[in-house]
Design an enzyme around this catalytic site. Sequence first.
Site, mmCIF file in Angstrom:
data_model
loop_
_atom_site.group_PDB
_atom_site.id
_atom_site.type_symbol
_atom_site.label_atom_id
_atom_site.label_comp_id
_atom_site.label_asym_id
_atom_site.label_seq_id
_atom_site.Cartn_x
_atom_site.Cartn_y
_atom_site.Cartn_z
ATOM 1 N N GLY B 144 1.059 -1.059 -0.132
ATOM 2 C CA GLY B 144 -0.081 -0.368 0.108
ATOM 3 C C GLY B 144 0.477 1.094 -0.230
ATOM 4 C CG ASN B 173 -2.403 -7.576 -2.792
ATOM 5 O OD1 ASN B 173 -1.477 -8.330 -2.971
ATOM 6 N ND2 ASN B 173 -2.517 -7.475 -1.097
ATOM 7 N NE ARG B 176 -3.748 -2.239 1.857
ATOM 8 C CZ ARG B 176 -4.378 -3.687 0.775
ATOM 9 N NH1 ARG B 176 -6.011 -4.189 0.388
ATOM 10 N NH2 ARG B 176 -3.695 -4.966 1.715
ATOM 11 C CE LYS B 189 1.627 -7.657 -3.047
ATOM 12 N NZ LYS B 189 1.565 -6.892 -1.509
ATOM 13 C CG ASP B 233 1.870 -5.503 6.766
ATOM 14 O OD1 ASP B 233 2.806 -5.983 7.161
ATOM 15 O OD2 ASP B 233 1.154 -5.725 6.288
ATOM 16 C CB CYS B 291 -4.552 -3.018 7.099
ATOM 17 S SG CYS B 291 -3.519 -1.174 7.229
ATOM 18 C CB CYS B 447 -9.536 -13.302 15.147
ATOM 19 S SG CYS B 447 -8.462 -13.451 14.769
#
Lengths: 135, 489
Positions: B144, B173, B176, B189, B233, B291, B447
């Site tokens: 990001g 991805n 953003r 990437k 991140d 994030c 979660c």
Amino acid sequence: MGLQLKPQVDAAIRAHGTETYPDECCGALIGRDGVVTETLALPNMTEEGPRRRFKVRPQDYRAAEGRATQLGGELLGFYHSHPDHPAQPSQTDLDYAWPFFSYVIVSVREGVSGDMTSWRLRGDRSAFDQEDLNS
Amino acid sequence: MPNTIHIPTPLRPFTEKNESVEVSGATVGELLADLTKKYEGLRRHLYADDGRLRNFVNIYLNDEDIRYLQKEKTPVKPGDSLSIVPSVAGGVGAGLQARPGSATSDLSADEIKRYSRHLIMPEVGVDGQKKLKAGSVLCIGAGGLGSPAAMYLAAAGVGRIGIVDFDVVDFSNLQRQLLHGTSSVGRSKLDSAKDRLVDLNPLIEIETYETTVSSDNALDLFKPYDVILDGTDNFPTRYLVNDACVLAGKPNAYGSIFRFEGQASVFATKEGPCYRCLYPEPPPPGLVPSCAEGGVLGVLPGIIGVIQATEAIKLILGVGDPLIGRFLIYDALKMRFRELKLRKDADCPVCGTHPTVTKLIDYEQFCGIRPEPAAAQATGASVSEWETTSVDLKKRIDAGDDVFILDVREPNEYQICRIPGSVLIPLGELPRRYAELPKDKDIVAHCKMGGRSAKAQEFLQSVGFKRVKNLRGGILDWIDKVDPSQPKY
């Protein structure tokens, strides 16, 4: 023409280079007629990383000229260290060089001072010429 | 009445050894012109080829630097005196320019065309553009923050851009990370980023490093770059990048983003604070969601990443006021910027006066993500005792075991996918709602990926629940291994 360093001057430059390693040190050379009798250690105020850069502020430059006048001598030039690099002037040294000054460079490898050389700017600013250095 | 100019030692040979020279004119520029008319030899040392004062020539009107007045247009009064004061500078290599000599290499015709909007600004100009060309920035991450930062750095003509990443492009991805397009999903990437950046600007070098930044490689990776741009991140990498920047003496153009809020600063300069001066200790693991867990507004990294790129460019150019000692906080919902003052902490373990961290450490352990082996042995608890897997959970459900499945995500996440029969209590509500949970049943907390539920499990144990396990890998693992029909996010 060459530059002569009094033994205590030679020792002071080397000690300063060791003290600030791995950062560069810098200072003024004061004396008369090509003989350096005194050094003035100055703070390295570069904003670009003291590992590879040094900068003397204008007020410190003025202090160095003032000190030279006070001692009845003149400002002969400046010294700085090259941590883990040879005692050869860089492009940056050349870009910033002033005429008639002697630029003394001491190489400091792994914290130990080694080669010391002295340089003067050529009249057309195109390069440095090495000058004899005696101590 | 004429004015005097004080001549510094190295220029006196040009002025017949005079320490001061009398000149006349109405402005600083006119006085200097009069001086160089009298002593032509001075011109080369005071002025560059383009007719501008060299940047290491300081002119003081009385005691003020004319840069802070009206520069050469500053009017002078009778009796005012000028001083020419040298900046003395130099150093190994070409300073911020890693490649000796390249700072003076001329711009090509292509470069002059491409960068013309820079070249006509006095703050950048040809000299500044050459500095950018000789400059280099290492982007940690091509996500990001790394996307907009790398694209603008490339377009601006930063000569060498390094990118560290190991991930592949995922559909999630694209909201953003504008370096990557839909056609790049599934590609590395780095490959995707390199293609985009080379297309943006083929005149610069792009270096790619397919690896994670670690304590073993960080200093070597950082060494050939002028500025490090932290687009990570997670906390272990953030502390690692900070400490490595301090140890390597490299400025860190820092940014971070979460949901609607972004932060930026410049850390690890010699005079300024580092990230640890601000946050000496990491937060407990799981407390601050990533994030991936908490979400992020897609345009937010666009703003913060571009702020980071701006700071990197300013550092290379040496212009403006960098974000050193200032912590910028941006709130996209309120559309408001706030600024906190940061001080360098003399007791900082990395950049303080008596640093205790003098080499890179184990940052996963520092951030509590991996328990210290000694501690685990002391309590006799192995990690797996407090965990269960998706497959085991499914077996127990199928076998009819009465397992209480606690989902600690947020309601909007619950709407996307869920484990059948689970009960939703978001982590933040757990302290006031844990009484709703049964003490006489096995509880499996989950979660999205296992971070928040580990926190929930720890909390529940602390308030007396003995039979709580964490679902390893969260609902994403459940979808992978048990129920691929549900969407992943």
